[in-house]
Design an enzyme around this catalytic site. Structure first.
Site, short mmCIF file in Angstrom:
data_model
loop_
_atom_site.label_atom_id
_atom_site.label_comp_id
_atom_site.label_asym_id
_atom_site.label_seq_id
_atom_site.Cartn_x
_atom_site.Cartn_y
_atom_site.Cartn_z
N LEU A 187 4.29 0.74 -2.89
CA LEU A 187 3.51 0.43 -3.71
C LEU A 187 5.00 1.04 -4.76
O LEU A 187 5.54 0.85 -5.30
CB LEU A 187 2.54 1.41 -4.17
CG LEU A 187 2.42 1.81 -5.54
CD1 LEU A 187 1.64 0.87 -6.57
CD2 LEU A 187 1.07 2.57 -6.48
N SER A 230 -1.00 -0.72 -4.24
CA SER A 230 -2.21 0.16 -4.90
C SER A 230 -1.98 1.52 -3.82
O SER A 230 -1.02 1.31 -2.38
CB SER A 230 -3.70 -0.24 -4.41
OG SER A 230 -4.16 0.34 -4.21
N GLU A 234 1.28 -1.24 0.11
CA GLU A 234 0.06 0.09 0.02
C GLU A 234 0.70 1.06 -0.09
O GLU A 234 2.13 1.25 0.86
CB GLU A 234 -0.87 0.24 0.88
CG GLU A 234 -2.49 -0.78 1.06
CD GLU A 234 -2.61 -0.34 2.76
OE1 GLU A 234 -4.07 -1.48 2.59
OE2 GLU A 234 -2.74 -0.45 3.46
N CYS A 235 0.93 2.07 -1.16
CA CYS A 235 1.51 3.46 -0.93
C CYS A 235 2.67 3.15 -1.30
O CYS A 235 3.40 3.41 -2.42
CB CYS A 235 0.65 4.44 0.40
SG CYS A 235 0.69 5.93 -0.21
N ALA A 236 3.74 3.33 0.18
CA ALA A 236 5.17 3.61 0.01
C ALA A 236 4.84 1.87 -0.29
O ALA A 236 7.19 1.89 -1.21
CB ALA A 236 5.34 3.55 1.35
#
Length: 446
Positions: free
Chosen positions: A337, A425, A333-335
């Site tokens: 990704l 994501s 998630e986020c980082a």
């Protein structure tokens, strides 16, 4: 039921975090067992709360988990405690955009039947403070505003004017705090600097906040207010148990350390209940994944701050790429990704995804309604989940040939990557709202 207080404010920047963290530390130093909570999806404030109390900081998010889970998650986190302090988000009545009170501090306070203490930045007002407080106290009769803490008070004369004005409002003053630069916590592009990045300074800051609250607040009055909260009829949430695949406990490695600080306490609890052995590792320091790793979770954080150090750890980047290529479940998630991308601002990352990321000036922020558009290790296609985006980076392309999510606000688009066992994501999700996610991930570890 545990005594409880909600610390709110008319707007962001009034000093909620200083007051809430200081109260937690001050009461903990008295020998009370204090349960720390944060309204909304914030990952950073709970780290300071945990430092103040010695207990995991937990989030209460009515949007991502649903209103029906707020009280059960609170009961789970506060079980066995003497006092719970809940730090609000934004202004008292601010919630999910365009959805009324949903996910607001006021809604959470009502769901918890908890009295609210309003932290008011009094630096540029005197008698007007009474009108402000009266408005917040009367806006929603179901919200019980039990007192006010005046922050950034300039002088004894200023305090006297404020107190005289508030006598007319009927809302008691439970604290007066002067400006205190030593209590300030440094910020950067996504808010406060996390505890993991400044441990020694964070300890000093929390101690200073506790001292400021002790000297400026009526702790006995605040504790009495907390104890006046009525019983809360809520069964404590518990992660659903599932048998370990093939009778064993697969190792799920979870990224931690200074670069990956964004996580919810319930995620680890859900993974363990689903049969996994959860092992934390630090991508900045560890050159290999934990022994026996058969699943990987890489949450949010600040890889952009540590891109050079992450890139320099070539053995770990190779191990992550090898694990992903094997088909093992990898949830990012986020980082996470960004870490799986080919590069971040031109610095090499793990190369699991055919995509490149870079920093931008634009802040992407807000709740998201998401639907899984392809089967993945987290969810079958068609699964609906709610999440949150919070970043100042972009990744190109924004979605792979098999996208992770379809989103419908702020615009309709697909987002993220599903590739083999990888689900990556920008969207942060809270698995307590969809407990099957953890069990599905652990099941794919077989």
């Amino acid at each position: 039921m545990v005594a409880r207080l909600v610390i709110a404010a008319p707007s962001s920047g009034a000093g909620k975090t200083t007051v809430a963290t200081g109260l937690m530390a001050a009461f903990a130093s008295r020998g009370l067992s204090v349960s720390p909570h944060k309204v909304g999806p914030d990952y950073i404030d709970p780290g300071y709360h945990a430092l103040a109390t010695g207990r995991p900081g937990r989030n209460l998010d009515a949007y991502m988990c649903g209103t029906e889970l707020v009280a059960p998650l609170f009961a789970h986190g506060s079980r066995g405690c003497d006092l719970a302090v809940v730090e609000g988000v934004m202004g008292l009545y601010d919630g999910a955009a365009g959805q009324g009170e949903l996910a607001s501090t006021a809604q959470v306070a009502k769901l918890l039947r908890a009295p609210v203490v309003l932290v008011v930045d009094a630096s540029s007002q005197s008698r007007s403070v009474a009108a402000l407080v009266h408005g917040f106290a009367s806006w929603d009769p179901e919200v019980r505003l039990g007192g006010v803490i005046l922050n950034k008070v300039a002088s004894d004369r200023h305090e006297q004017l404020l107190r005289e004005a508030l006598e007319e409002s009927g809302v008691p003053v439970l604290g007066v705090l002067r400006r205190a630069p030593a209590v300030a916590t440094p910020s950067r592009h996504l808010g406060l600097v996390p505890v993991a990045e400044r441990q020694a300074q964070a300890v000093e800051a929390v101690a200073a906040q506790a001292e400021q609250v002790r000297s400026g607040c009526d702790l006995e009055g605040l504790l009495a207010l907390a104890r006046s909260a009525p019983p809360l009829d809520a069964e404590a949430w518990a992660p659903p148990a599932a048998p370990s695949p093939a009778g064993r406990r697969p190792v799920v490695a979870v990224a931690g350390g200074a670069a990956f600080t964004f996580s919810y306490a319930e995620h680890g609890e859900l993974l363990r209940a689903a049969g996994a052995e959860v092992v934390t590792f630090d991508p900045l320091r560890d050159e290999s994944l934990p022994e026996g790793t058969s699943g990987l979770v890489i949450g949010g954080g600040f890889p952009e701050v540590y891109a050079a150090e992450l890139a320099a750890n070539e053995p770990l980047r190779a191990a992550v790429a090898e694990l992903a290529a094997s088909g093992a479940p990898v949830a990012a998630e986020c980082a996470g990704l960004l870490y799986l991308a080919r590069s971040l601002d031109g610095t090499p990352m793990c190369g699991v995804l055919d995509a490149d990321a870079r920093m931008t000036e634009r802040l992407t922020l807000g709740y998201r309604d998401a639907v899984a558009v392809n089967d993945s290790v987290l969810a079958p296609a068609g699964t609906r989940m709610r999440g949150h985006e919070f970043h100042r980076t972009v990744i190109e392309p924004g979605a792979g040939p098999l996208a992770a999510w379809g989103l419908r606000q702020p615009e309709t688009r697909v987002e993220g990557f599903v590739r083999g066992g990888v689900h990556a994501s920008y969207v942060h999700t809270h698995w307590a709202g969809s407990p099957g996610v953890a069990a599905r991930l652990v099941g794919h570890c077989a």
